[in-house]
Scaffold this active site. Sequence first.
Site, mmCIF file in Angstrom:
data_model
loop_
_atom_site.group_PDB
_atom_site.id
_atom_site.type_symbol
_atom_site.label_atom_id
_atom_site.label_comp_id
_atom_site.label_asym_id
_atom_site.label_seq_id
_atom_site.Cartn_x
_atom_site.Cartn_y
_atom_site.Cartn_z
ATOM 1 N N TRP A 137 -11.298 12.645 -14.681
ATOM 2 C CA TRP A 137 -11.747 14.079 -14.273
ATOM 3 C C TRP A 137 -11.198 15.022 -15.456
ATOM 4 C CZ3 TRP A 137 -7.737 17.400 -14.350
ATOM 5 C CH2 TRP A 137 -6.421 16.940 -14.049
ATOM 6 N N GLU A 166 8.231 11.085 -12.808
ATOM 7 C CA GLU A 166 6.868 11.109 -12.387
ATOM 8 C C GLU A 166 6.687 10.990 -10.844
ATOM 9 O OE1 GLU A 166 4.239 11.132 -14.372
ATOM 10 O OE2 GLU A 166 4.693 10.586 -16.321
ATOM 11 N N HIS A 168 1.197 6.911 -13.206
ATOM 12 C CA HIS A 168 2.254 7.117 -14.324
ATOM 13 C C HIS A 168 3.514 6.426 -13.797
ATOM 14 C CE1 HIS A 168 -0.090 10.618 -16.204
ATOM 15 N NE2 HIS A 168 -0.671 9.580 -16.156
ATOM 16 N N ASP A 197 -2.817 11.114 -10.600
ATOM 17 C CA ASP A 197 -2.521 10.763 -12.236
ATOM 18 C C ASP A 197 -0.966 10.286 -12.133
ATOM 19 O OD1 ASP A 197 -4.949 11.336 -12.984
ATOM 20 O OD2 ASP A 197 -4.294 12.974 -14.178
ATOM 21 N N GLU A 198 -0.450 11.248 -11.728
ATOM 22 C CA GLU A 198 1.370 10.879 -11.541
ATOM 23 C C GLU A 198 1.605 9.569 -10.862
ATOM 24 O OE1 GLU A 198 2.230 13.023 -13.617
ATOM 25 O OE2 GLU A 198 1.939 14.972 -13.040
ATOM 26 N N GLU A 234 4.315 21.708 -16.818
ATOM 27 C CA GLU A 234 3.320 20.702 -17.352
ATOM 28 C C GLU A 234 2.877 21.154 -18.952
ATOM 29 O OE1 GLU A 234 1.900 18.067 -16.288
ATOM 30 O OE2 GLU A 234 2.314 17.798 -14.199
ATOM 31 N N GLU A 277 -1.707 13.689 -19.386
ATOM 32 C CA GLU A 277 -0.705 14.759 -18.828
ATOM 33 C C GLU A 277 -1.328 15.879 -19.490
ATOM 34 O OE1 GLU A 277 1.607 15.114 -16.967
ATOM 35 O OE2 GLU A 277 2.201 12.914 -16.616
ATOM 36 N N THR A 326 7.202 14.781 -9.741
ATOM 37 C CA THR A 326 6.101 15.600 -9.965
ATOM 38 C C THR A 326 4.821 15.315 -9.203
ATOM 39 O OG1 THR A 326 5.269 14.031 -11.813
ATOM 40 C CG2 THR A 326 6.411 16.301 -12.634
ATOM 41 N N HIS A 355 -3.368 18.401 -16.933
ATOM 42 C CA HIS A 355 -2.609 18.835 -15.952
ATOM 43 C C HIS A 355 -2.309 20.622 -16.091
ATOM 44 C CE1 HIS A 355 -1.094 14.780 -14.822
ATOM 45 N NE2 HIS A 355 -2.347 14.798 -14.817
HETATM 46 FE FE LIG Z 1 2.739 12.207 -15.343
HETATM 47 FE FE LIG Z 2 2.018 15.827 -15.313
#
Ligand SMILES: [Fe+2]
Ligand SMILES: [Fe+2]
Length: 331
Positions: free
Chosen positions: A32, A166, A202, A198-199, A75, A113, A169, A116
Amino acid sequence: MTACLTDPNILEALQRASADQLHLLKAPAETWQPADLTGELTGGSWQDAVLEIRREAEPLPADALACLAGSLITEEALPSYQAWLNRHLEFRDETGTDTTPWAQWTRAWSAEENRHGDVLNRYLYLSGRADMRAVELTIHHLIRNGFNLGSGSHVYKSIVYASFQERATRISHRNMGLLAHEHGAKKLGRICALIAGDEARHEQAYQNLFKVCLSADPDQAVTAMGEMLLSKIVMPARLMSDGTGRDLFSDYSILAQRLGIYTTRDYAETLLFLAETWGLAKLRGLSAEASAALEKIFKTAEKYQRKSAQIAEALGSVEVQAFSWIRPTPP
Ligand SMILES: [Fe+2]
Ligand SMILES: [Fe+2]
């Protein structure tokens, strides 16, 4: 704590493990982008795209939006984080276009990142609920002030910290998304859920990398964990500032705790989750220093778990000044 910096076998193992994590990052065309979530303003119905966000953001409480602004500011300090990950003398992207797996990871991670901060920034801007100049001023200060975790150029310390952060968050974006949904802000809920996704990828990668540190050098790895994740833990946006003497980060943390976005219990549970993921309780034959660190990790997690309700109650009565980032009532 210098062995890992000079042991080429461990550095090589970490490069191999970094290569194994690259599949956890998405190709730009397959993931995205902020515009997918906030809409384009080039078509004839651009007002609808703006109004949709303004309307759904109207019922959001000012405190929730202040928390969102705090996450967005955190972020947006990404330049500091990428510089931090590139501070290891023997494990970094030396040219800026290195082809080593770790160098590829750090650049591709930063690129993910970067979306974000962008998408949260745009949402807040379009919501009409924020004083964007105050938000931007805080971002400007935060990047200028920097970010010092005390990890120096120690690879294990950076990796263990990233594993923790990570996950932290991920938890806070997920909870913000749930809060947004509670108030009917579906777009914001979706944005936060996608960021949390996403986090999650990660955190998995950094946790896998730390497993390599633990199996290659358990004493130093456990000691690094104790040093980075216990009493001295530094959060990324610790030095956020609005240019006055106010401790903005402390106020933001209290708010996050109060709204259930990120709490003491989350901290304790993250420590226990990492201990379980890495099989810390099963480690044998550790040095005295590492054994002491391990014991402290478990004791700290249990202490904060036990005291979380008490801490939440105490923070509930602490007065927090309003944040300049958010307009108290919708326009
Ligand atoms: Fe992250
Ligand atoms: Fe992030």
